[in-house]
Design an enzyme around this catalytic site. Structure first.
Site, PDB file in Angstrom:
ATOM      1  N   MET A  78      11.282   5.686  -6.720  1.00  0.00           N
ATOM      2  CA  MET A  78       9.997   5.930  -6.137  1.00  0.00           C
ATOM      3  C   MET A  78       9.860   4.809  -5.071  1.00  0.00           C
ATOM      4  O   MET A  78      10.296   3.531  -5.250  1.00  0.00           O
ATOM      5  CB  MET A  78       8.678   6.007  -6.857  1.00  0.00           C
ATOM      6  CG  MET A  78       8.711   7.217  -7.796  1.00  0.00           C
ATOM      7  SD  MET A  78       6.892   7.138  -8.307  1.00  0.00           S
ATOM      8  CE  MET A  78       7.350   8.663  -9.579  1.00  0.00           C
ATOM      9  N   SER A  79       9.607   5.262  -3.924  1.00  0.00           N
ATOM     10  CA  SER A  79       9.431   4.204  -2.766  1.00  0.00           C
ATOM     11  C   SER A  79       8.382   4.833  -1.675  1.00  0.00           C
ATOM     12  O   SER A  79       8.470   6.048  -1.366  1.00  0.00           O
ATOM     13  CB  SER A  79      10.691   3.988  -1.942  1.00  0.00           C
ATOM     14  OG  SER A  79      10.616   3.491  -0.763  1.00  0.00           O
ATOM     15  N   SER A  80       7.804   4.240  -0.946  1.00  0.00           N
ATOM     16  CA  SER A  80       6.827   4.538  -0.073  1.00  0.00           C
ATOM     17  C   SER A  80       7.599   5.232   1.206  1.00  0.00           C
ATOM     18  O   SER A  80       7.230   6.010   2.035  1.00  0.00           O
ATOM     19  CB  SER A  80       5.796   3.519   0.585  1.00  0.00           C
ATOM     20  OG  SER A  80       5.239   2.916  -0.506  1.00  0.00           O
ATOM     21  N   ASP A 139      13.150  -3.632  -6.080  1.00  0.00           N
ATOM     22  CA  ASP A 139      13.447  -4.624  -5.058  1.00  0.00           C
ATOM     23  C   ASP A 139      14.000  -5.702  -5.986  1.00  0.00           C
ATOM     24  O   ASP A 139      13.435  -6.711  -5.802  1.00  0.00           O
ATOM     25  CB  ASP A 139      12.088  -4.966  -4.275  1.00  0.00           C
ATOM     26  CG  ASP A 139      11.599  -3.780  -3.392  1.00  0.00           C
ATOM     27  OD1 ASP A 139      12.312  -3.195  -2.627  1.00  0.00           O
ATOM     28  OD2 ASP A 139      10.410  -3.737  -3.890  1.00  0.00           O
ATOM     29  N   GLN A 184      14.529  -8.953  -4.175  1.00  0.00           N
ATOM     30  CA  GLN A 184      13.322  -9.755  -3.770  1.00  0.00           C
ATOM     31  C   GLN A 184      12.654 -10.312  -5.109  1.00  0.00           C
ATOM     32  O   GLN A 184      12.064 -11.676  -4.913  1.00  0.00           O
ATOM     33  CB  GLN A 184      12.088  -8.557  -3.529  1.00  0.00           C
ATOM     34  CG  GLN A 184      10.759  -9.026  -3.276  1.00  0.00           C
ATOM     35  CD  GLN A 184       9.986  -8.145  -2.585  1.00  0.00           C
ATOM     36  OE1 GLN A 184       9.717  -7.791  -1.506  1.00  0.00           O
ATOM     37  NE2 GLN A 184       8.966  -7.199  -3.490  1.00  0.00           N
ATOM     38  N   HIS A 239       4.055   1.761  -7.992  1.00  0.00           N
ATOM     39  CA  HIS A 239       2.880   0.473  -7.806  1.00  0.00           C
ATOM     40  C   HIS A 239       1.890   0.662  -8.804  1.00  0.00           C
ATOM     41  O   HIS A 239       1.357  -0.364  -9.520  1.00  0.00           O
ATOM     42  CB  HIS A 239       2.092   0.945  -6.458  1.00  0.00           C
ATOM     43  CG  HIS A 239       2.943   0.718  -5.194  1.00  0.00           C
ATOM     44  ND1 HIS A 239       3.155   2.043  -4.394  1.00  0.00           N
ATOM     45  CD2 HIS A 239       3.576  -0.224  -4.477  1.00  0.00           C
ATOM     46  CE1 HIS A 239       3.735   1.567  -3.272  1.00  0.00           C
ATOM     47  NE2 HIS A 239       3.881   0.318  -3.332  1.00  0.00           N
ATOM     48  N   GLY A 281       0.813  -1.292   0.033  1.00  0.00           N
ATOM     49  CA  GLY A 281       0.097  -0.096  -0.101  1.00  0.00           C
ATOM     50  C   GLY A 281       0.821   1.320  -0.011  1.00  0.00           C
ATOM     51  O   GLY A 281       2.156   1.303  -0.254  1.00  0.00           O
ATOM     52  N   GLY A 290       8.413  -5.045  -8.846  1.00  0.00           N
ATOM     53  CA  GLY A 290       9.274  -4.063  -9.353  1.00  0.00           C
ATOM     54  C   GLY A 290      10.616  -4.262  -9.175  1.00  0.00           C
ATOM     55  O   GLY A 290      11.089  -5.167  -8.149  1.00  0.00           O
TER      56      GLY A 290
HETATM   57  O1  PAF Z   1       7.508  -5.517  -2.350  1.00  0.00           O
HETATM   58  C1  PAF Z   1       6.647  -5.014  -1.267  1.00  0.00           C
HETATM   59  O2  PAF Z   1       5.685  -4.352  -1.180  1.00  0.00           O
HETATM   60  C2  PAF Z   1       6.564  -6.491  -0.552  1.00  0.00           C
HETATM   61  O3  PAF Z   1       7.616  -6.999  -0.085  1.00  0.00           O
HETATM   62  C3  PAF Z   1       5.497  -7.509  -1.022  1.00  0.00           C
HETATM   63  C4  PAF Z   1       6.046  -8.048  -2.303  1.00  0.00           C
HETATM   64  C5  PAF Z   1       4.049  -7.143  -1.127  1.00  0.00           C
HETATM   65  C6  PAF Z   1       5.414  -8.556   0.190  1.00  0.00           C
HETATM   66  O4  PAF Z   1       4.746  -8.235   1.233  1.00  0.00           O
END
Ligand code: PAF
Length: 284
Positions: free
Chosen positions: A184-186, A150, A153, A37, A31, A147
């Site tokens: 961009m990042s929250s 990350d 990830q 996003h 979120g 994205g």
């Molecule tokens: O990248 C993120 O926002 C989070 O690590 C994810 C993939 C939604 C998992 O909680």
């Protein structure tokens, strides 16, 4: 756009769509949407009939001294933005829904989870792979979009999908940057105005590194030193790591070749920012 909070309800809803032959796309998020996003939702839209956006600030991926409590949240705004961007469903569960008590089962992608960000955040990727595996089981998407910001990830999730035979295609979408280059990042909302002013040094240093490589500098040590020197010109920057690694196994390289990327984590005050660029594309 439907907002669904219960796993059982989401499953029933998706069964209807699947029976009708729809292809389901998933955008997992925590979120506090920004253009990064929203661009993932666009990518999912192109490749699927039903776009599900999951919104869950996942407690298991935050360490004990990290920002779980202060992580920015604004569901009403997120709901509006996702709707405007054409999402079909927001899955917005609470912690009890996702983590029955006691919760005893985790998914771990070994080795890849212990390097780069995993060194300072030892339980982070275990939390990410666990929640993403749960979302894949609950939603059973045909495609899921993550994205490139990350990068570690995304690489770990691809490996988890391959190792555990999840029948889902993973798409990794490009980093979206502010006009001055900051990814961009929250978490950018945590930056003070002076920190925000200095933060674009990260991308400037990475761009300079790609230029060096394009001019023929393939020595990873030299490129790393150049990035370090550049970032250190920002008085508020504190480098956590600069690593030049192979895309497949995240192992450090000495010589830059196709599939090498540079990943950095830099602190500005209490805010930890990450960024990365591919130095030579894998398909070159
Ligand atoms: O990248 C993120 O926002 C989070 O690590 C994810 C993939 C939604 C998992 O909680």
């Amino acid at each position: 756009m439907k907002v669904i909070r219960k796993i059982s309800e989401l499953r029933s809803e998706l069964t209807i769509h699947r029976k009708a032959g729809s292809r389901v796309g998933l955008v997992p998020t925590m979120g506090y949407f920004h253009e990064g996003h929203l661009s993932l939702m666009d990518v999912a839209r192109k490749d699927s009939d039903i776009v599900v956006v999951s919104l869950f600030v996942n407690p298991t991926q935050f360490g004990p001294n990290e920002d779980l409590v202060k992580y920015p949240r604004d569901f009403e705004r997120d709901e509006r933005l996702a709707k405007e961007r054409g999402a079909d469903i927001i899955f917005y569960p609470d912690s009890r829904e996702m983590y029955p008590d006691p919760f005893l089962t985790y998914v771990i992608t070994e080795k890849l989870s212990g390097v780069l960000c995993g060194e300072s955040r030892p339980i982070h990727f275990r939390g990410v792979t666990t929640i993403v595996a749960k979302l894949f089981n609950i939603i059973q998407p045909d495609v899921a979009v993550f994205g490139r910001k990350d990068a570690q990830q995304a690489i770990i999730i691809k490996k988890m999908v391959a190792d555990l035979n999840f029948p889902v295609e993973i798409i990794v979408a490009p980093i979206i940057r502010e006009a001055d280059g900051l990814a961009m990042s929250s978490r950018n909302t945590y930056l003070s105005s002076e920190e925000r002013k200095q933060a674009p040094i990260i991308y400037r240093a990475l761009q300079k590194a790609t230029e060096m490589v394009q001019r023929g500098e393939l020595n990873a040590g030299c490129v790393e030193r150049s990035i370090r020197q550049q970032i250190e010109t920002a008085p508020l920057a504190r480098i956590e790591y600069i690593e030049i690694v192979n895309e497949k196994n995240l192992e450090p390289v000495k010589t830059i070749d196709p599939g090498t990327f540079v990943a950095v984590a830099v602190w500005f005050g209490k805010t930890r920012l990450i960024d990365n660029v591919v130095l030579i594309d894998l398909d070159r």
